[in-house]
Design a protein around this motif. Structure first.
Motif, PDB file in Angstrom:
ATOM      1  N   THR A  17      16.514   1.851  -4.275  1.00  0.00           N
ATOM      2  CA  THR A  17      17.765   1.196  -3.920  1.00  0.00           C
ATOM      3  C   THR A  17      17.452   0.016  -3.002  1.00  0.00           C
ATOM      4  N   PRO A  18      18.399  -0.899  -2.813  1.00  0.00           N
ATOM      5  CA  PRO A  18      18.170  -2.026  -1.911  1.00  0.00           C
ATOM      6  C   PRO A  18      17.969  -1.584  -0.460  1.00  0.00           C
ATOM      7  N   ASN A  19      18.383  -0.356  -0.133  1.00  0.00           N
ATOM      8  CA  ASN A  19      18.197   0.160   1.227  1.00  0.00           C
ATOM      9  C   ASN A  19      16.893   0.927   1.390  1.00  0.00           C
ATOM     10  N   SER A  20      16.095   1.005   0.331  1.00  0.00           N
ATOM     11  CA  SER A  20      14.752   1.575   0.450  1.00  0.00           C
ATOM     12  C   SER A  20      13.900   0.588   1.237  1.00  0.00           C
ATOM     13  N   THR A  21      12.811   1.077   1.788  1.00  0.00           N
ATOM     14  CA  THR A  21      11.955   0.198   2.585  1.00  0.00           C
ATOM     15  C   THR A  21      10.815  -0.374   1.745  1.00  0.00           C
ATOM     16  N   MET A  22      10.254  -1.426   2.272  1.00  0.00           N
ATOM     17  CA  MET A  22       9.102  -2.047   1.626  1.00  0.00           C
ATOM     18  C   MET A  22       7.958  -1.030   1.526  1.00  0.00           C
ATOM     19  N   ARG A  23       7.790  -0.239   2.538  1.00  0.00           N
ATOM     20  CA  ARG A  23       6.729   0.782   2.515  1.00  0.00           C
ATOM     21  C   ARG A  23       6.982   1.796   1.405  1.00  0.00           C
ATOM     22  N   GLN A  24       8.222   2.228   1.231  1.00  0.00           N
ATOM     23  CA  GLN A  24       8.545   3.161   0.144  1.00  0.00           C
ATOM     24  C   GLN A  24       8.213   2.526  -1.212  1.00  0.00           C
ATOM     25  N   ALA A  25       8.508   1.263  -1.348  1.00  0.00           N
ATOM     26  CA  ALA A  25       8.216   0.564  -2.606  1.00  0.00           C
ATOM     27  C   ALA A  25       6.712   0.510  -2.844  1.00  0.00           C
ATOM     28  N   LEU A  26       5.967   0.123  -1.821  1.00  0.00           N
ATOM     29  CA  LEU A  26       4.508   0.036  -1.954  1.00  0.00           C
ATOM     30  C   LEU A  26       3.911   1.393  -2.330  1.00  0.00           C
ATOM     31  N   GLU A  27       4.340   2.429  -1.644  1.00  0.00           N
ATOM     32  CA  GLU A  27       3.782   3.755  -1.896  1.00  0.00           C
ATOM     33  C   GLU A  27       4.201   4.297  -3.261  1.00  0.00           C
ATOM     34  N   SER A  28       5.433   4.054  -3.641  1.00  0.00           N
ATOM     35  CA  SER A  28       5.906   4.511  -4.949  1.00  0.00           C
ATOM     36  C   SER A  28       5.174   3.789  -6.075  1.00  0.00           C
ATOM     37  N   MET A  29       5.032   2.470  -5.928  1.00  0.00           N
ATOM     38  CA  MET A  29       4.350   1.697  -6.968  1.00  0.00           C
ATOM     39  C   MET A  29       2.876   2.100  -7.057  1.00  0.00           C
ATOM     40  N   GLU A  30       2.246   2.347  -5.925  1.00  0.00           N
ATOM     41  CA  GLU A  30       0.846   2.779  -5.943  1.00  0.00           C
ATOM     42  C   GLU A  30       0.719   4.156  -6.594  1.00  0.00           C
ATOM     43  N   HIS A  31       1.562   5.082  -6.182  1.00  0.00           N
ATOM     44  CA  HIS A  31       1.494   6.456  -6.695  1.00  0.00           C
ATOM     45  C   HIS A  31       1.677   6.499  -8.214  1.00  0.00           C
ATOM     46  N   HIS A  32       2.640   5.732  -8.719  1.00  0.00           N
ATOM     47  CA  HIS A  32       2.944   5.752 -10.151  1.00  0.00           C
ATOM     48  C   HIS A  32       2.174   4.695 -10.939  1.00  0.00           C
ATOM     49  N   ARG A  33       1.418   3.873 -10.219  1.00  0.00           N
ATOM     50  CA  ARG A  33       0.625   2.791 -10.830  1.00  0.00           C
ATOM     51  C   ARG A  33       1.518   1.797 -11.571  1.00  0.00           C
ATOM     52  N   TYR A  34       2.647   1.430 -10.938  1.00  0.00           N
ATOM     53  CA  TYR A  34       3.589   0.467 -11.488  1.00  0.00           C
ATOM     54  C   TYR A  34       3.327  -0.906 -10.888  1.00  0.00           C
ATOM     55  N   THR A  35       3.642  -1.913 -11.644  1.00  0.00           N
ATOM     56  CA  THR A  35       3.583  -3.285 -11.135  1.00  0.00           C
ATOM     57  C   THR A  35       4.984  -3.804 -10.812  1.00  0.00           C
ATOM     58  N   SER A  36       5.989  -3.068 -11.235  1.00  0.00           N
ATOM     59  CA  SER A  36       7.378  -3.421 -10.923  1.00  0.00           C
ATOM     60  C   SER A  36       8.225  -2.158 -11.021  1.00  0.00           C
ATOM     61  N   ILE A  37       9.403  -2.240 -10.397  1.00  0.00           N
ATOM     62  CA  ILE A  37      10.265  -1.063 -10.333  1.00  0.00           C
ATOM     63  C   ILE A  37      11.729  -1.509 -10.321  1.00  0.00           C
ATOM     64  N   PRO A  38      12.599  -0.816 -11.070  1.00  0.00           N
ATOM     65  CA  PRO A  38      14.010  -1.211 -11.071  1.00  0.00           C
ATOM     66  C   PRO A  38      14.694  -0.905  -9.736  1.00  0.00           C
ATOM     67  N   LEU A  39      15.676  -1.732  -9.419  1.00  0.00           N
ATOM     68  CA  LEU A  39      16.509  -1.515  -8.241  1.00  0.00           C
ATOM     69  C   LEU A  39      17.925  -1.181  -8.703  1.00  0.00           C
ATOM     70  N   VAL A  40      18.455  -0.111  -8.153  1.00  0.00           N
ATOM     71  CA  VAL A  40      19.783   0.382  -8.530  1.00  0.00           C
ATOM     72  C   VAL A  40      20.575   0.576  -7.238  1.00  0.00           C
TER      73      VAL A  40
END
Length: 139
Positions: A17-40
């Motif tokens: 979500t837009p209220n997630s943190t940059m750190r959450q995004a970095l960790e989620s993308m690293e964990h799932h090996r994503y280069t991008s992630i949808p925002l809802v």
């Protein structure tokens, strides 16, 4: 063919979500090996896609920012440089394929822009490859 055949439903998609943190995004993308992630957003509407590039540009252009304090930056504070275009659930397969050419995944929304899920480009390519393989076998 209906695009619903290709959808990975929302409950099986990692999104933020837009209220997630940059750190959450970095960790989620690293964990799932994503280069991008949808925002809802909180209403369930697709509002965009966050990319690794967006995170890197934020880090580069914010001198006091480092990994330790990325938990202070909300995703709504990060400029997005790429707009992953969604398709509507009733779109035709041609629109889906054309949209997937430049996106790793295509967000799928309903007529109220509610996020339904994604279609991964790899799933489209696999499907087309299988169709081609079947055609070659028949020849």
């Amino acid at each position: 063919m209906n695009i619903a055949f290709f959808i990975t439903p929302k409950e099986d998609v990692v999104y933020l979500t837009p209220n997630s943190t940059m750190r959450q995004a970095l960790e989620s993308m690293e964990h799932h090996r994503y280069t991008s992630i949808p925002l809802v957003d909180d209403d369930g509407s697709y509002i965009g896609t966050l990319t690794e590039g967006d995170l890197l540009w934020k880090l580069k252009n914010t001198p006091e920012l480092n990994f330790q304090n990325t938990n202070r930056i909300l995703l709504n504070q990060i400029e997005r440089h790429v707009h992953n275009k969604p398709v509507y659930i009733n779109a035709n397969i041609e629109d889906l394929i054309l949209t997937s050419i430049n996106q790793n995944f295509v967000p799928v929304v309903d007529d109220r822009n509610a996020f339904i899920g994604i279609v991964k480009r790899s799933d489209i390519i696999s499907y087309c490859y299988n169709l081609l393989s079947l055609s070659v076998e028949k020849v």
